[in-house]
Design an enzyme around this catalytic site. Structure first.
Site, PDB file in Angstrom:
ATOM      1  N   GLY A  99      -1.668  -1.172   5.379  1.00  0.00           N
ATOM      2  CA  GLY A  99      -1.831  -1.074   6.831  1.00  0.00           C
ATOM      3  C   GLY A  99      -0.563  -0.630   7.532  1.00  0.00           C
TER       4      GLY A  99
ATOM      5  N   GLY B 185      -5.747  -4.070   1.834  1.00  0.00           N
ATOM      6  CA  GLY B 185      -5.953  -5.147   0.853  1.00  0.00           C
ATOM      7  C   GLY B 185      -6.815  -4.704  -0.303  1.00  0.00           C
TER       8      GLY B 185
END
Ligand code: ADP
Ligand code: MG
Length: 402
Positions: free
Chosen positions: A356, A380
């Site tokens: 991110g 993730g």
């Protein structure tokens, strides 16, 4: 792995699509609609095929009950603008409004259900509760398409359980991510370098552990590098340090040496008196960080070294900024690595940016998405894939084979 085409003729069929529409909101205003844009192709493809498209997604972390601040209503409006067509919005997930909204769809029409996490069954650890919610979702549709790569590492009702209840396929977004990650893990073109940075080494242990078995070179920067420098016997002043990971990191260094994986650490760092853009800062040797300073970026010599180590690579995976890039004085290292990846891309290498903050960093620093081979949308999920973990939202498709 099942693709959309394998679902057959979808005209008139109700197709439930799980998208990743978890966008940042400031009140009712969407501050970055990147995830909505990324979700468009699959929705459009289904609509053009004549399907009645029922999009479902989550937003934020509501606690299993309706909470207006996490409503997907603003997302429905934006999705409609981007599609250039009306998006019918259901004010619940599987209730009266959802049923009526789906019933009202014409062939090619698009609807969005309210935030899936307003229902406790979506994320429940209890299989029965999750399954019951998945049954209700399945009741709204004739087929299911998984297109939210950012959630495929979650065993949730709309990601996992639903795929066992309806004819199911992966959408183009998930397919594209999986294709790239497969190229990184099975037989990557060599030399293959991995650049790791970011805040904490403890966030990335699984990835390092697994990549030590595949990569030829591991370049390390960011906050995590100080645990490596300390493990080599250097003092790191006030820099980010995870004492409890020193043994693990020492073992990584030993294993790398034994297996012939080249570990590249910075030779100089930008050391500041405080974690602040205004703090006094200077470039110091990586083995001579003053006791009262913290390293907040790799130094210029290290930037050249890292660029050099990437120049001949055919495959590069990058996760984690090289410094506290949010503050201009500590962004140069991250920018230099970005530039090196751009050059490698031009030379024909496969370059992948995952994470991110890493994706945010390259965009903030002015790089275009097209400068890289691929920017992963699911931080993730991509890291768990590279750790070699099984992702429920992907493996459920293997279980369905035959
Ligand atoms: P990603 O989201 O791409 O996986 P991480 O979340 O691991 O990346 O790390 C990003 C954060 O790491 C950034 O907010 C950045 O400021 C921080 N960071 C990078 N280098 C340092 C450093 N030397 N000291 C403290 N924080 C750092
Ligand atoms: Mg992060």
């Amino acid at each position: 792995m099942k693709t959309l085409a394998e679902l057959g003729d979808l005209r008139g069929k109700r197709v439930l699509v799980r998208s990743d529409l978890n966008v940042p909101l400031d009140g009712q205003t969407i501050t970055d609609d990147g995830r909505i844009r990324a979700s468009l192709p699959t929705i459009q493809q289904l609509s053009e095929a004549g399907a009645r498209v029922v999009v479902c997604a989550h937003l934020g972390r509501p606690k299993g009950a309706p909470d207006p601040q996490y409503s997907l209503a603003p997302v429905a409006a934006r999705l409609g603008e981007l599609l250039g067509a009306e998006v019918a919005f259901a004010s619940d997930t599987v209730g009266e409004s959802a049923r009526l909204t789906v019933e009202g769809l014409q062939d090619g029409g698009v609807a969005l259900l309210e935030n899936l996490r307003f229902n406790p069954g979506e994320t429940s650890k209890d299989e029965g509760e999750r399954g019951a919610f998945a049954d209700e979702l399945a009741g709204l549709a004739d087929a299911y398409v998984s297109d939210g790569f950012g959630v495929v590492h979650r065993a949730q009702a709309s990601v996992y359980d639903i795929a066992t209840r309806l004819p199911a396929a992966m959408g183009g977004l998930v397919q594209a991510e999986v294709d790239v990650l497969q190229r990184l893990t099975s037989d990557p073109e060599r030399p293959y370098a991995v650049v790791l940075g970011g805040a904490k080494v403890s966030d990335k242990l699984g990835v390092i552990d697994n990549l030590l078995g595949t990569a030829d070179r591991l370049l390390i920067g960011g906050g995590m590098v100080f645990t490596f420098l300390k493990a080599q016997g250097h003092e790191v002043g006030k820099s980010l340090l995870e004492e409890d990971q020193l043994d693990t990191v020492t073992e990584y260094l030993e294993r790398a040496q034994r297996d012939g994986v080249e570990i590249v650490l910075p030779t100089d760092v930008v050391a500041a008196t405080a974690f602040s853009a205004d703090a006094d800062h200077e470039v110091v040797a990586a083995d001579a960080i003053p006791a009262d300073r913290m390293g907040l970026d790799i130094g210029p010599e290290s930037s050249r070294l890292f660029a050099d180590k990437l120049a001949d690579c055919r495959t590069v995976f990058w996760n984690g900024p090289m410094g506290a890039f949010e503050m201009a004085p500590y962004a140069a290292g991250t920018e230099a690595v970005g530039r090196a990846l751009v050059e490698a891309t031009k030379g024909g290498a496969l370059t992948v940016v995952g994470g991110g903050d890493s994706a945010a960093a390259v965009r903030q620093l002015g790089f275009a998405d097209s400068d890289f081979g691929h920017i992963s949308t699911g931080g993730g999920a991509s890291l768990e894939y590279l750790e070699g973990k099984e992702l429920p939202g992907l493996s459920v498709f293997d279980e369905q084979e035959g």
